[in-house]
Motif scaffolding. Structure first.
Motif, short mmCIF file in Angstrom:
data_model
loop_
_atom_site.label_atom_id
_atom_site.label_comp_id
_atom_site.label_asym_id
_atom_site.label_seq_id
_atom_site.Cartn_x
_atom_site.Cartn_y
_atom_site.Cartn_z
N LEU B 162 -7.72 57.35 2.15
CA LEU B 162 -8.20 57.00 3.49
C LEU B 162 -7.08 57.12 4.50
CD1 LEU B 162 -10.56 54.01 2.78
CD2 LEU B 162 -11.15 56.28 3.63
N ASN B 163 -5.88 56.71 4.10
CA ASN B 163 -4.74 56.80 4.99
C ASN B 163 -4.44 58.27 5.32
OD1 ASN B 163 -2.70 55.81 6.54
ND2 ASN B 163 -1.24 55.59 4.85
N VAL B 164 -4.47 59.11 4.29
CA VAL B 164 -4.21 60.54 4.48
C VAL B 164 -5.20 61.13 5.48
CG1 VAL B 164 -4.41 62.78 3.33
CG2 VAL B 164 -3.11 60.97 2.25
N LEU B 165 -6.48 60.83 5.26
CA LEU B 165 -7.50 61.46 6.10
C LEU B 165 -7.50 60.90 7.51
CD1 LEU B 165 -10.35 61.75 3.47
CD2 LEU B 165 -8.94 63.57 4.42
N SER B 166 -7.28 59.59 7.65
CA SER B 166 -7.28 59.07 9.02
C SER B 166 -6.06 59.56 9.78
CB SER B 166 -7.38 57.55 9.04
OG SER B 166 -6.47 56.99 8.14
N THR B 167 -4.93 59.76 9.08
CA THR B 167 -3.76 60.33 9.74
C THR B 167 -4.06 61.75 10.21
OG1 THR B 167 -2.36 59.08 8.24
CG2 THR B 167 -1.28 60.81 9.51
N ALA B 168 -4.74 62.51 9.34
CA ALA B 168 -5.07 63.89 9.72
C ALA B 168 -6.02 63.89 10.91
CB ALA B 168 -5.70 64.61 8.53
N ALA B 169 -6.99 62.94 10.91
CA ALA B 169 -7.95 62.88 12.02
C ALA B 169 -7.23 62.53 13.32
CB ALA B 169 -9.04 61.85 11.70
N ARG B 170 -6.30 61.54 13.22
CA ARG B 170 -5.54 61.13 14.42
C ARG B 170 -4.68 62.27 14.95
NH1 ARG B 170 -4.65 56.10 11.98
NH2 ARG B 170 -2.70 56.91 11.13
N ALA B 171 -4.22 63.14 14.05
CA ALA B 171 -3.39 64.27 14.48
C ALA B 171 -4.21 65.35 15.15
CB ALA B 171 -2.65 64.85 13.28
N GLY B 172 -5.54 65.12 15.22
CA GLY B 172 -6.38 66.06 15.95
C GLY B 172 -6.99 67.16 15.11
N ILE B 173 -6.83 67.07 13.80
CA ILE B 173 -7.43 68.11 12.95
C ILE B 173 -8.91 67.80 12.80
CG2 ILE B 173 -7.34 69.23 10.70
CD1 ILE B 173 -4.47 68.27 10.45
N ARG B 174 -9.75 68.82 13.02
CA ARG B 174 -11.20 68.62 12.98
C ARG B 174 -11.74 69.08 11.64
NH1 ARG B 174 -10.94 69.06 18.82
NH2 ARG B 174 -10.01 71.13 18.67
N PHE B 175 -12.11 68.13 10.81
CA PHE B 175 -12.66 68.49 9.50
C PHE B 175 -13.84 67.59 9.18
CE2 PHE B 175 -11.04 64.76 7.30
CZ PHE B 175 -9.95 64.40 8.06
N LYS B 176 -14.57 68.00 8.16
CA LYS B 176 -15.77 67.25 7.75
C LYS B 176 -15.52 66.67 6.36
CE LYS B 176 -19.68 69.15 6.06
NZ LYS B 176 -20.93 69.92 6.06
N ALA B 177 -16.04 65.47 6.15
CA ALA B 177 -15.84 64.85 4.84
C ALA B 177 -17.17 64.68 4.12
CB ALA B 177 -15.17 63.49 5.00
N ILE B 178 -17.17 64.96 2.82
CA ILE B 178 -18.35 64.72 1.99
C ILE B 178 -17.91 63.77 0.89
CG2 ILE B 178 -20.12 65.79 0.54
CD1 ILE B 178 -19.52 68.43 1.93
N CYS B 179 -18.55 62.60 0.81
CA CYS B 179 -18.16 61.62 -0.21
C CYS B 179 -19.22 61.55 -1.30
CB CYS B 179 -18.02 60.22 0.41
SG CYS B 179 -16.87 60.18 1.75
N THR B 180 -18.82 61.57 -2.53
CA THR B 180 -19.77 61.36 -3.62
C THR B 180 -20.15 59.88 -3.63
OG1 THR B 180 -18.00 60.94 -5.19
CG2 THR B 180 -18.81 63.19 -5.05
N GLU B 181 -21.38 59.62 -3.97
CA GLU B 181 -21.89 58.25 -3.91
C GLU B 181 -21.12 57.31 -4.81
OE1 GLU B 181 -25.94 57.99 -5.00
OE2 GLU B 181 -26.28 56.13 -3.93
N GLY B 182 -20.78 57.78 -6.03
CA GLY B 182 -19.94 56.97 -6.90
C GLY B 182 -20.67 55.80 -7.54
N ARG B 183 -21.85 56.03 -8.08
CA ARG B 183 -22.53 54.96 -8.82
C ARG B 183 -21.76 54.62 -10.07
NH1 ARG B 183 -28.51 54.35 -8.18
NH2 ARG B 183 -28.90 55.21 -6.13
N PRO B 184 -21.89 53.41 -10.66
CA PRO B 184 -22.83 52.38 -10.25
C PRO B 184 -22.31 51.44 -9.15
CG PRO B 184 -21.75 51.74 -12.26
CD PRO B 184 -21.20 53.08 -11.89
N ASP B 185 -21.00 51.46 -8.85
CA ASP B 185 -20.56 50.52 -7.82
C ASP B 185 -20.61 51.08 -6.41
OD1 ASP B 185 -17.07 50.79 -8.83
OD2 ASP B 185 -18.80 52.06 -9.19
N CYS B 186 -21.02 52.35 -6.29
CA CYS B 186 -21.24 52.94 -4.96
C CYS B 186 -20.06 52.79 -4.02
CB CYS B 186 -22.48 52.31 -4.30
SG CYS B 186 -23.97 52.70 -5.20
N ASP B 187 -18.84 53.00 -4.51
CA ASP B 187 -17.72 52.87 -3.58
C ASP B 187 -17.60 54.08 -2.66
OD1 ASP B 187 -15.25 53.28 -6.25
OD2 ASP B 187 -16.87 54.57 -5.52
N GLY B 188 -18.38 55.13 -2.96
CA GLY B 188 -18.38 56.28 -2.05
C GLY B 188 -18.90 55.88 -0.68
#
Lengths: 435, 327
Positions: B162-188
């Motif tokens: 999360l730190n890596v991606l939010s730093t990249a977002a803050r630096a102005g890089i425009r990208f899209k994220a796809i998260c796997t749902e991650g069952r059974p605890d759904c941390d995605g």
């Protein structure tokens, strides 16, 4: 010298004077050979001559280069009869006929400079009475320790500096003799290099008796640390990798693998072993006997049945004669086949190897450097008259090269390492060679 | 068809274990830290804080004693059951062993016991800072890997990622994220929510659909619970699957992990895990046995690069770093 050797090994594939992994030459010789690869051919001959003179260059020669061979013959301690029917691809490697008596030549030499212990050792090596990387290295170091103990200084030459000068000269013909009896293994080569470095660093003003005792103590320490203790640690690490109901496949006979299995048996792990064996040496029989004696559930197959049993196997344990810097494994011929089959069946391959067998050299195939055994060993009833058949040649290879892709894990006394870490271990732990 | 907003709650709850050493000071310190941990700091920090305090208050007079004290503390900490954080056991072990190793190293460099002890305490106290700093170093190193227009597949919930991606977002890089749902605890879902809040357009994906979308993705990013000696990683279940699919589609898999997660394990197969991570016995629900393995092992040849605070490493460099540390 380290950098030069690495360069020599890398360029050795097509060079005029390839650096061999099994020789025990000093750093200076290696540098000479490496430089030879890079310099124009005129100088190469000069340097190659220098290399030959050092006495340990027996394997560094191309045995099908008549000029180099002629020069080498003048310095060799023992002349052996060249093998008659050499396979063309391996003509650069030595192959000898069986001698009636190797030692009779030595009796006729003007200066009998081979210590009797070393003489005995060479004969045992030539007849394959002492087999196995560890056993050979230990026997060699013990014989050399005796040489050191029996060294008598001349009058007024009794300081450490004299010992340094004279011991080197004493060992040269002995090493050359051992090489002529049977080429050295990777571990033996590393041990000799270590010994030469230790001799070179004897304090020059030390009393000679102390120096001799110190050197012998160092050699005993080397055997204890790098072989005995290492095997114990390896057996611990290896045994911890075995789980209940494992089916372990092993090939031929490796002392490290044997210690792992005996330790696992002693720990009470429930497993069974499949011993794979092959002609002509049939070394697996000895491992089978020892495992059976402690009650391990064993199966014995010849290597042609390998694909049949591989689907039941959960782990493969292999020994090594040496490991190269690119992670490839030099081991008894047939090991590469076993590793490849295991890899195809997605079975993990665990190589048990002490770190003293790690080499900075790099090889890409089993042809550049190898050992040719006695072709008569391959004889059978049908082949008994093979020498009478024109153009028939028998090839008895001793070692082969297992590529890094087939090796999952290397068990060493430093722990479980990936095969890519061989150069790291050499870098971190071999500083004493360059000291 | 909409993705069920409410995931099934985790079917497996860790039974409360009798903490035999609940009276032990180090365990208490650690538990206190766990409760207070609102900055999302790594378990390793909590463990090392507790161990540093232990050394501070210990009246041992030799290094040998200290090492024994540490070993006992490590065993006690490993027996602590902390709900929801069971997956962090490897990190705990790795951190404790790292600390023990630092003790031995410091002893090798410095002869005098008191100087040694104060140096160790200094290091331990500095560790919390270092650990936070590690995440920022990783984010900085990882920046060049992201470019405008990329689609990134993320598996699992990791603060480092999360730190890596939010730093990249803050630096102005425009990208899209796809998260796997991650069952059974759904941390995605947690990851997706955090990324959305950071301004990254995010999508939540059905777990079985990873192969389906793999061609559309540019790279796969995941964290790690533990980085093994072989360069492989132990991570949330599904990581191995994603890695195989990424390899098949020739998409790079990057693992973001701090160096204190490096441990001297060498699993030989996806199931060859340490006891804390092994699959528990199946639970019977509605008459059917349900298997819920919590973690798996991803072998090194499926991983392209590891983004760590020691730099960008290939899997084979992990062993290099471990050998240098344990020399």
């Amino acid at each position: 010298a380290q950098g030069a050797v690495r360069g020599g090994g890398g360029g050795g594939g097509g060079g005029s004077a390839p650096a061999a992994p099994k020789s025990g030459g000093a750093g200076a010789v290696a540098a000479a050979v490496a430089a030879a690869v890079n310099k124009p051919s005129g100088d190469a001959k000069e340097l190659a001559k220098e290399g030959i003179k050092s006495g340990s260059a027996g394997i560094r020669l191309h045995y099908d280069d008549p000029k180099a061979m002629a020069k080498a013959k003048k310095h060799q301690v023992v002349q052996r009869t060249e093998g008659q029917r050499k396979v063309a691809w391996f003509s650069h490697l030595p192959q000898y006929e069986r001698e009636a008596s190797l030692s009779s030549q030595l009796a006729q030499r003007a200066d009998n400079d081979i210590h009797p212990e070393v003489l005995k050792l060479g004969l045992k090596f030539a007849d394959w009475l002492i087999v196995g990387g560890n056993r050979r290295t230990v026997a060699m170091l013990e014989a050399f320790a005796q040489v050191v103990r029996d060294y008598m200084p001349a009058k007024d030459h009794d300081t450490g500096a004299d010992l340094t000068r004279h011991l080197d000269a004493r060992f040269k013909p002995m090493i050359s003799y051992l090489v002529a009896c049977r080429p050295l293994s990777v571990g033996m080569g590393n041990a000799i290099r270590w010994l030469k470095a230790k001799i070179a660093h004897i304090p020059p003003t030390q009393n000679i008796q102390e120096a001799k005792d110190g050197l012998c103590a160092h050699m005993e320490g080397y055997i204890y640390e790098h072989i005995d203790l290492a095997d114990r640690i390896i057996s611990g690490h290896g045994a911890s990798k075995l789980r209940d109901d494992d089916v372990v496949l092993v090939y031929a006979r490796s002392s490290a693998v044997e210690s792992v299995l005996l330790r696992a048996q002693a720990d009470g792990t429930r497993f069974r072993v499949i011993v794979v064996d092959s002609r002509p040496k049939l070394e697996g029989k000895q491992l089978l006997k020892r495992l059976h004696a402690v009650g391990v559930d064993c199966t014995y197959i010849m290597i042609n049945a390998l694909s049949y049993v591989m689907k039941e196997v959960t782990k493969v344990f292999l020994g090594a004669s040496g490991m190269l810097s690119n992670g490839h494994v030099i081991s008894r011929v047939g090991t590469a086949t076993v590793a490849m089959m295991a890899h195809t069946s997605k079975v993990p391959v665990l190589v048990c190897c002490e770190t003293y067998k790690f080499s900075e050299k790099v090889l890409l195939d089993s042809i550049c450097t190898n050992e040719l055994g006695d072709p008569d060993e391959l004889q059978s009833r049908e082949l008994s008259e093979w020498r009478d058949v024109a153009d028939m040649k028998l090839l008895n290879l001793v070692y082969d090269l297992t590529p890094i892709d087939f090796v999952t894990l290397v068990i060493t006394e430093l722990g479980n390492l990936p095969p890519t870490s061989v150069p790291v271990v050499i870098r971190e732990y071999r500083k004493e060679v360059t000291l | 068809i909409q993705l069920t907003a409410a995931c099934r709650p985790p079917l497996l709850k860790m039974p409360p274990k009798q903490d035999r050493d609940s009276g032990s000071q180090v365990v208490q310190d650690f538990k206190e830290w766990l409760e207070k941990n609102d900055k999302g700091q790594a378990i390793a920090v909590g463990a090392i804080n507790a161990l540093t305090k232990l050394i501070k208050t210990s009246d041992a007079s030799t290094i040998m004693e200290l090492e024994i004290v540490l070993k006992n503390a490590q065993e006690q900490l490993q027996r602590v059951s902390f709900d929801g954080q069971r997956s962090k056991m490897i990190q705990l072990t790795a951190a404790c062993e790292l600390f023990a190793r630092h003790v031995t190293r410091t002893n090798m460099d410095i002869g005098d016991f008191n100087v040694c002890k104060s140096r160790i305490i200094e290091r331990g106290e500095g560790f919390a800072q270092q650990a936070d700093y590690a995440r920022d170093v990783i984010a900085k190193h990882a920046l060049p890997f992201f470019r405008d227009g990329m689609s990134i597949l993320i598996h699992g919930y990791s603060n480092v990622v999360l730190n890596v991606l939010s730093t990249a977002a803050r630096a102005g890089i425009r990208f899209k994220a796809i998260c796997t749902e991650g069952r059974p605890d759904c941390d995605g879902r947690k990851t997706a929510e955090a990324l959305q809040a950071a301004g990254v357009p995010t999508e939540l994906l059905l777990d079985p659909a990873v192969a389906y979308i793999m061609r559309e993705v540019d790279l796969v990013l995941t964290g790690a619970q533990g980085v093994c000696e072989s360069g492989g990683i132990i991570n949330k279940i599904g990581t191995y699957q994603v890695s195989v699919l990424a390899k098949e589609a020739q998409k790079p898999l990057y693992v973001a992990a701090e160096s204190y997660k490096f441990c001297r394990l060498y699993p030989l197969s996806p199931t060859d895990l340490p006891d804390a991570e092994k699959e528990p016995a199946p639970v019977v629900t509605d008459g059917i046995k349900v298997r819920l393995p919590p973690s798996d092992f991803t072998p090194p040849h499926h991983i392209s690069l590891l983004l760590t605070d020691l730099g960008i490493l290939t899997p084979s460099a992990v062993s290099d770093e471990l050998i240098k540390l344990y020399y």
